[in-house]
Design an enzyme around this catalytic site. Structure first.
Site, PDB file in Angstrom:
ATOM      1  N   ASP A   1       0.856  -1.382  -0.002  1.00  0.00           N
ATOM      2  CA  ASP A   1      -0.056  -0.146   0.073  1.00  0.00           C
ATOM      3  C   ASP A   1       1.013   0.923   0.118  1.00  0.00           C
ATOM      4  O   ASP A   1       1.680   1.378   1.063  1.00  0.00           O
ATOM      5  CB  ASP A   1      -0.831  -0.037   1.215  1.00  0.00           C
ATOM      6  CG  ASP A   1      -1.781   1.128   1.296  1.00  0.00           C
ATOM      7  OD1 ASP A   1      -1.565   2.260   0.854  1.00  0.00           O
ATOM      8  OD2 ASP A   1      -3.110   0.709   1.612  1.00  0.00           O
ATOM      9  N   HIS A   2       0.975   1.798  -1.066  1.00  0.00           N
ATOM     10  CA  HIS A   2       2.203   2.873  -0.997  1.00  0.00           C
ATOM     11  C   HIS A   2       1.919   4.254  -0.117  1.00  0.00           C
ATOM     12  O   HIS A   2       2.806   4.981   0.042  1.00  0.00           O
ATOM     13  CB  HIS A   2       2.342   3.540  -2.623  1.00  0.00           C
ATOM     14  CG  HIS A   2       1.368   4.295  -3.068  1.00  0.00           C
ATOM     15  ND1 HIS A   2       0.127   3.848  -3.459  1.00  0.00           N
ATOM     16  CD2 HIS A   2       1.302   5.876  -3.228  1.00  0.00           C
ATOM     17  CE1 HIS A   2      -0.441   5.068  -3.835  1.00  0.00           C
ATOM     18  NE2 HIS A   2       0.232   6.077  -3.702  1.00  0.00           N
TER      19      HIS A   2
ATOM     20  N   HIS B   1      -5.810   2.714   1.070  1.00  0.00           N
ATOM     21  CA  HIS B   1      -5.110   3.971   1.473  1.00  0.00           C
ATOM     22  C   HIS B   1      -6.122   4.445   2.652  1.00  0.00           C
ATOM     23  O   HIS B   1      -5.448   4.796   3.721  1.00  0.00           O
ATOM     24  CB  HIS B   1      -5.180   4.837   0.512  1.00  0.00           C
ATOM     25  CG  HIS B   1      -4.236   4.097  -0.699  1.00  0.00           C
ATOM     26  ND1 HIS B   1      -3.517   3.384  -0.895  1.00  0.00           N
ATOM     27  CD2 HIS B   1      -4.560   4.595  -2.265  1.00  0.00           C
ATOM     28  CE1 HIS B   1      -3.053   2.831  -2.046  1.00  0.00           C
ATOM     29  NE2 HIS B   1      -3.777   3.759  -2.909  1.00  0.00           N
TER      30      HIS B   1
HETATM   31  C1  BG6 Z   1      -3.570   4.644  -6.352  1.00  0.00           C
HETATM   32  C2  BG6 Z   1      -4.858   4.617  -6.926  1.00  0.00           C
HETATM   33  O1  BG6 Z   1      -3.531   3.475  -5.328  1.00  0.00           O
HETATM   34  O2  BG6 Z   1      -3.311   5.684  -5.659  1.00  0.00           O
HETATM   35  C3  BG6 Z   1      -5.104   5.829  -8.198  1.00  0.00           C
HETATM   36  O3  BG6 Z   1      -4.979   3.702  -7.844  1.00  0.00           O
HETATM   37  C4  BG6 Z   1      -4.599   7.057  -7.437  1.00  0.00           C
HETATM   38  O4  BG6 Z   1      -6.380   5.923  -8.590  1.00  0.00           O
HETATM   39  C5  BG6 Z   1      -3.465   7.065  -6.397  1.00  0.00           C
HETATM   40  O5  BG6 Z   1      -4.572   8.193  -8.275  1.00  0.00           O
HETATM   41  C6  BG6 Z   1      -3.251   8.183  -5.447  1.00  0.00           C
HETATM   42  O6  BG6 Z   1      -1.869   8.203  -5.119  1.00  0.00           O
HETATM   43  P1  BG6 Z   1      -1.107   9.482  -4.426  1.00  0.00           P
HETATM   44  O7  BG6 Z   1       0.091   9.132  -3.994  1.00  0.00           O
HETATM   45  O8  BG6 Z   1      -1.136  10.177  -5.951  1.00  0.00           O
HETATM   46  O9  BG6 Z   1      -2.078  10.169  -3.630  1.00  0.00           O
END
Ligand code: BG6
Length: 520
Positions: free
Chosen positions: A215-216, A278
């Protein structure tokens, strides 16, 4: 220093000298990472977008900052037939496109890159990959330690993990293998049933300590900081509960639309894309009890307790708890942008939500009665990721008679994007002869007085996989608990008779559907 390490260092020095004689080996501590063992990173799906945009640039950046082990190798796998040199050229182009190319360091990095063409559905192909990996281990001195990164469509995860397993590559410390880890990207299942099946399928060949579910958001510095802020400071915890907190807003709004991902997004929608992963993690970090130690499984145990305490949505009164929306045409940064239904690859009658706001409650002692308002949407007015703790007002205002106004309650905002900062809003007296209140803020910017290297989320994820540290990854029970909470509403929203009425359109560039006011 033992002999093996000495030899690795000498070898790396030789490669670097051969490719760029003027370079010295950088100090090993420059990223502050210690204890990474030699390993091979096997990227399955190496001709895809993720490899070129994120994985190889992150690995190269780690290499530049001395965040890779002394002995490493990167093996790209794909169905396309490519030679090692063709793969290197592709990756070189990707680094140039990412403006990361460092010509003096590239040759030594490129020496560690190779490519194997693999038919993922054919076991003999995976068995010959295993053979190649053993040879590469000898060549690069990587000791049989391997990370299998599945950079392929989610529909292939289960089968692929099983093939890797059947080729004997999941077994640790056997047949030339050292440790073996498998990295799985989100989405992890589409509902509870598919997530359980996926977990079960992977676990036939990999044990839980070998599975890294990414989960980044967890790898974002400011997200990691939530626990430090809460539990390394004595002054916040006593007020972090229902007695002092009125409600909590967790927002992750984006200005981007669906981009080129209609195929995936049409099937996913915002709840699977942003909430199931997230937003649930942000909620857990805000709400968990203090673990007894900052240790992977203790932290994950506490998160699971939060997920288990989420109050199920009353399906018959769903409209009081959730608003769904889809973006229409509008303007972002002065440019007209099209409606979701007009995006390439999107069904012109699509009912896929691109926005959701939901009110959730955590049924435990600390949080009873405190609403958590969770909001996420695409094509909104601003890209903003923030957790805002809204405290209760003063119990009695002694200023009421003098000032005749209500006093704004304190607010603590944990900014994740774009402002990586913590802001506390409180009241002061306006300077001057008259007593007059004004709201002011106390700000802490996250990067204040820090000059060291900053890791991007993928770099952090890769380092932790190499270290075998699962703190920032989902554990199976966490995923399944979240799905048990969200599956009933996802299926209700997707199958009920009034799907169209549930979906509220909003103008691109706005803060979402007008109707969101009813959820507060
Ligand atoms: C991803 C989603 O996991 O997270 C995307 O699949 C989304 O749709 C993105 O745009 C948002 O990540 P961040 O780090 O730009 O807030």
């Amino acid at each position: 220093m033992d002999n093996d390490t000495k030899n690795e260092n000498i070898r790396m020095e030789e490669i670097i000298k051969a490719s760029a004689p003027h370079l010295e080996l950088p100090a090993k501590e420059s990223l502050g990472v210690k204890g990474i063992e030699p390993c091979t990173i096997v990227i399955m799906g190496a001709t895809g977008d993720l490899t070129a945009r994120k994985l190889v640039p992150s690995l190269f950046n780690l290499y530049l900052n001395d965040g890779l082990p002394n002995s490493f190798s990167i093996v790209g796998c794909g169905r396309t037939k490519l030679s090692d040199q063709q793969f290197r050229n592709k990756m070189k182009d990707a680094l140039v496109a990412a403006r990361l190319m460092n010509h003096s360091k590239w040759p030594s990095f490129a020496a560690a890159l190779s490519y194997r063409s693999v038919d993922y559905m054919d076991l003999t192909s995976l068995i010959s990959l295993a053979e190649s990996l053993r040879e590469l281990d000898q060549k690069h001195n990587t000791k049989g330690n391997r990370i299998f990164y599945l950079a392929l469509p989610p529909s292939l995860y289960k089968q692929l993990a099983q093939m890797v397993g059947q080729a004997g590559l999941g077994k640790e410390r056997e047949n030339g293998n050292g440790w073996s880890r498998i990295v799985v990207e989100k989405p992890f299942g589409r509902d509870l049933k598919t997530a359980v099946a996926l977990n079960y399928g992977i676990q036939e060949y990999f044990k839980e300590h070998q599975i890294f579910r990414i989960d980044h958001y967890l790898a974002k510095e400011t997200v990691q900081n939530i626990l430090i802020f809460r539990f390394a400071n004595a002054i916040f915890e006593p007020i972090w509960n229902r007695r002092y907190i009125d409600h909590v807003n967790i927002t992750a709004s984006e200005t981007l639309g669906v981009e080129h991902r209609a195929g995936y997004y049409e099937q996913a929608g915002v709840i699977r894309d942003m909430f199931q992963n997230h937003i649930m993690q942000l909620l857990a970090l805000t709400a968990i009890e203090a673990p007894s130690q900052f240790e992977t499984n203790r932290v994950r145990d506490e998160k699971v307790k939060v997920f288990r305490s989420l109050r199920p949505f009353p399906i018959e009164k769903l409209h009081e708890y959730i608003v769904l929306g889809q973006y229409g045409q509008g303007e972002i940064d002065g440019e007209t942008v099209s409606a979701y239904r007009d995006e390439p690859g999107v069904n012109s009658h699509s009912l896929t939500p691109t926005f959701a706001r939901m009110k959730v409650f955590i049924d435990n002692w600390r949080w009873q009665g405190v609403p958590f308002i969770l909001t996420s949407g695409k094509r909104m007015a601003k890209k903003l990721t923030e957790i805002a703790i809204q405290f209760k007002g003063v119990p009695h205002s002694m200023f009421r008679q003098t000032l005749g106004e209500t006093i704004e309650a304190n607010r603590l905002a944990l900014g994740i994007y774009p402002d990586e900062k913590i802001t506390l809003t409180f009241q002061t007296k306006n300077p001057g002869a008259q007593v007059c209140l004004r709201s002011v803020t106390m700000d802490f910017s996250y990067h204040q007085k820090y000059t060291g290297p900053i890791l991007d989320a993928y770099e952090k994820v890769l380092i932790d996989c190499m270290l075998g540290d699962q703190m920032l990854f989902w554990r199976q029970d966490g995923i399944e608990q979240c799905w048990s909470f969200l599956t009933p509403i996802v299926s209700e929203c997707e199958t009920c008779g009034n799907r169209e009425e549930m979906l509220h359109f909003y103008k691109s560039g706005s803060w979402g559907p007008r109707d969101i006011g009813r959820i507060r």
